[in-house]
Motif scaffolding. Structure first.
Motif, short mmCIF file in Angstrom:
data_model
loop_
_atom_site.label_atom_id
_atom_site.label_comp_id
_atom_site.label_asym_id
_atom_site.label_seq_id
_atom_site.Cartn_x
_atom_site.Cartn_y
_atom_site.Cartn_z
N THR A 5 0.84 -1.20 0.00
CA THR A 5 0.00 0.00 0.00
C THR A 5 0.87 1.24 0.00
O THR A 5 2.04 1.21 0.40
CB THR A 5 -0.94 0.03 1.22
N THR A 6 0.29 2.34 -0.46
CA THR A 6 0.96 3.64 -0.39
C THR A 6 0.21 4.61 0.53
O THR A 6 0.63 5.75 0.68
CB THR A 6 1.05 4.27 -1.80
N ARG A 7 -0.87 4.16 1.11
CA ARG A 7 -1.70 5.04 1.93
C ARG A 7 -1.05 5.33 3.28
O ARG A 7 -0.49 4.45 3.93
CB ARG A 7 -3.07 4.42 2.16
N THR A 8 -1.15 6.60 3.69
CA THR A 8 -0.70 7.02 5.02
C THR A 8 -1.70 8.03 5.57
O THR A 8 -2.51 8.60 4.84
CB THR A 8 0.70 7.69 4.96
N ARG A 9 -1.63 8.26 6.87
CA ARG A 9 -2.52 9.26 7.47
C ARG A 9 -2.21 10.65 6.94
O ARG A 9 -3.13 11.46 6.72
CB ARG A 9 -2.35 9.22 8.99
N ALA A 10 -0.94 10.95 6.75
CA ALA A 10 -0.55 12.26 6.22
C ALA A 10 -1.10 12.45 4.81
O ALA A 10 -1.56 13.54 4.45
CB ALA A 10 0.97 12.41 6.22
N GLY A 11 -1.08 11.38 4.02
CA GLY A 11 -1.61 11.46 2.67
C GLY A 11 -3.11 11.72 2.66
O GLY A 11 -3.61 12.51 1.86
N ALA A 12 -3.83 11.05 3.55
CA ALA A 12 -5.28 11.26 3.64
C ALA A 12 -5.60 12.68 4.09
O ALA A 12 -6.51 13.33 3.56
CB ALA A 12 -5.89 10.25 4.60
N ALA A 13 -4.84 13.19 5.06
CA ALA A 13 -5.04 14.56 5.52
C ALA A 13 -4.73 15.56 4.42
O ALA A 13 -5.43 16.57 4.26
CB ALA A 13 -4.17 14.83 6.74
N THR A 14 -3.69 15.28 3.65
CA THR A 14 -3.32 16.16 2.54
C THR A 14 -4.43 16.25 1.51
O THR A 14 -4.73 17.33 0.98
CB THR A 14 -2.03 15.67 1.87
N ALA A 15 -5.07 15.12 1.21
CA ALA A 15 -6.16 15.10 0.24
C ALA A 15 -7.30 16.02 0.69
O ALA A 15 -7.88 16.76 -0.12
CB ALA A 15 -6.67 13.68 0.04
N ILE A 16 -7.61 15.99 1.98
CA ILE A 16 -8.68 16.85 2.51
C ILE A 16 -8.29 18.32 2.43
O ILE A 16 -9.09 19.18 2.03
CB ILE A 16 -8.99 16.46 3.97
N VAL A 17 -7.03 18.61 2.77
CA VAL A 17 -6.54 20.00 2.72
C VAL A 17 -6.55 20.52 1.29
O VAL A 17 -6.95 21.67 1.03
CB VAL A 17 -5.13 20.09 3.33
N VAL A 18 -6.09 19.69 0.35
CA VAL A 18 -6.06 20.11 -1.06
C VAL A 18 -7.47 20.40 -1.57
O VAL A 18 -7.71 21.39 -2.27
CB VAL A 18 -5.39 19.02 -1.93
N LEU A 19 -8.42 19.54 -1.21
CA LEU A 19 -9.81 19.76 -1.62
C LEU A 19 -10.35 21.07 -1.05
O LEU A 19 -11.00 21.86 -1.76
CB LEU A 19 -10.68 18.59 -1.16
N ALA A 20 -10.05 21.34 0.23
CA ALA A 20 -10.50 22.58 0.85
C ALA A 20 -9.85 23.80 0.20
O ALA A 20 -10.52 24.83 -0.04
CB ALA A 20 -10.18 22.55 2.35
N LEU A 21 -8.56 23.70 -0.11
CA LEU A 21 -7.87 24.80 -0.76
C LEU A 21 -8.41 25.06 -2.16
O LEU A 21 -8.52 26.22 -2.60
CB LEU A 21 -6.36 24.51 -0.83
#
Length: 349
Positions: A5-21
């Motif tokens: 897998t390549t999934r991490t908690r930081a990656g998931a948080a980044t996806a949310i931040v990018v969507l919000a931005l």
């Protein structure tokens, strides 16, 4: 059972931040001044070019110094679509991507016969030849260039709606439209690269970059993969070039095919930010914008300062500023490295 897998908690948080931005970015013209919108447009388009070049060099091992060929041809194709074919400038942007894709075919055919520094020089030579040929195109102003017709700039798709929505003038509405398109483009390009690197094709691309013969020995079609990456990068660069000159509404061969603006600065952004990472160009473009704002009035000293900073980063932080941050913090906002995950243990591979 173990799985990769390549999934991490930081990656998931980044996806949310990018969507919000991204959502905030769409609404930003309601409160931001025109100068801020223009600055953000510059940052977004340079970031797009940097991500594309990083894909080529950082992940594909294709160090091109001729990307200005695709920027320039994409821009001129957009102008040709508007002036010669009567297209709306927004739709003509797509013609810019198509033209760059067409140019990439003979460019790749000849450049892929070269290796290392010869490949880099070859791409620059092709860009210069393209510039000289475009300079002979009298219908688009020849060597002095031309501007978009007044009737075309006043009827750009979507500007009437923007003028009514934000109560701004025509030029400001065009800037907002270009900014929105740049925002969509940078999200699409960065997201596409991220998806590619997390896929099996991304793993194959990294293998080709590290050792072509070893990649071929495990069944990777290195030639076809390089072709695909080069063509995709060319089309995306052409789209970006068309968008940049839609916003300026003025073009000339020297501006459209400027190696400093569209290749040297892009390489600087990637190198100081961190080549071979998605985060690197993001850090690099922010640093570049700050330096440009602070030093642009100093002429040749500005370029010398950029060169000295690039040398210092390469000496003391070979993996770039983001590489330095990541090494000390262990943070990966866009994780592409595969890890082995099992029921009891989790280890990197």
């Amino acid at each position: 059972m173990y799985r990769s897998t390549t999934r991490t908690r930081a990656g998931a948080a980044t996806a949310i931040v990018v969507l919000a931005l991204a959502v905030a970015g769409l609404a930003l013209p309601a409160v931001a001044s025109r100068s801020v919108i223009q600055d953000l447009f510059f940052i977004l388009t340079m970031l797009t070019l940097a991500q594309i070049w990083n894909l080529l060099a950082g992940y594909g091992g294709l160090v091109s110094v001729g990307q200005q060929a695709f920027v320039g041809l994409g821009a001129y194709a957009m102008f040709a679509g508007v002036i010669l074919l009567g297209w709306n400038p927004v739709w003509a942007i797509l013609l810019g991507g198509l033209a760059a894709l067409v140019l990439a075919v003979p460019t790749a055919y000849f450049a892929f016969r070269l290796q290392g520094a010869y490949f880099a020089i070859g791409t620059w030579v092709i860009a210069e030849v393209t510039r000289l040929l475009i300079a002979q195109w009298k219908a688009l102003g020849g060597g002095t260039g031309t501007s978009l017709p007044r009737e075309a700039t006043s009827n750009i798709l979507g500007t009437d709606l923007i003028r009514a929505l934000f109560s701004v003038r025509e030029a400001a509405a065009r800037d907002i439209l270009a900014y929105w398109l740049a925002l969509v483009l940078v999200v699409a390009v960065t997201g596409g690269i991220y998806w590619l690197l997390r896929s099996r094709l991304g793993l194959a691309l990294s293998a080709v970059r590290d050792n072509v013969e070893a990649a071929r020995s495990v069944g990777v079609d290195a030639r076809r993969l390089k072709w695909a990456v080069f063509l995709i990068a060319a089309a995306a660069t052409g789209l970006t070039g068309a968008l940049i000159f839609l916003q300026t509404a003025r073009i000339s061969p020297d501006a459209a095919f400027a190696v400093t603006d569209w290749t040297a600065y892009v390489i600087f952004i990637v190198v100081i930010g961190g080549i071979g990472t998605i985060e690197g160009p993001i850090v690099g473009v922010l640093v570049f914008f700050v330096l440009r704002s602070a030093l642009a009035d100093y002429g040749s000293w500005y370029l010398m300062t950029l060169g000295l900073i690039a040398i210092a980063v390469m000496l003391f932080a070979p993996k770039g500023l983001w590489g330095l941050i990541s090494a000390r913090s262990g943070l990966h906002l866009f994780p592409v490295r595969r890890r082995l995950v099992g029921p009891k243990i989790e280890g990197g591979i």
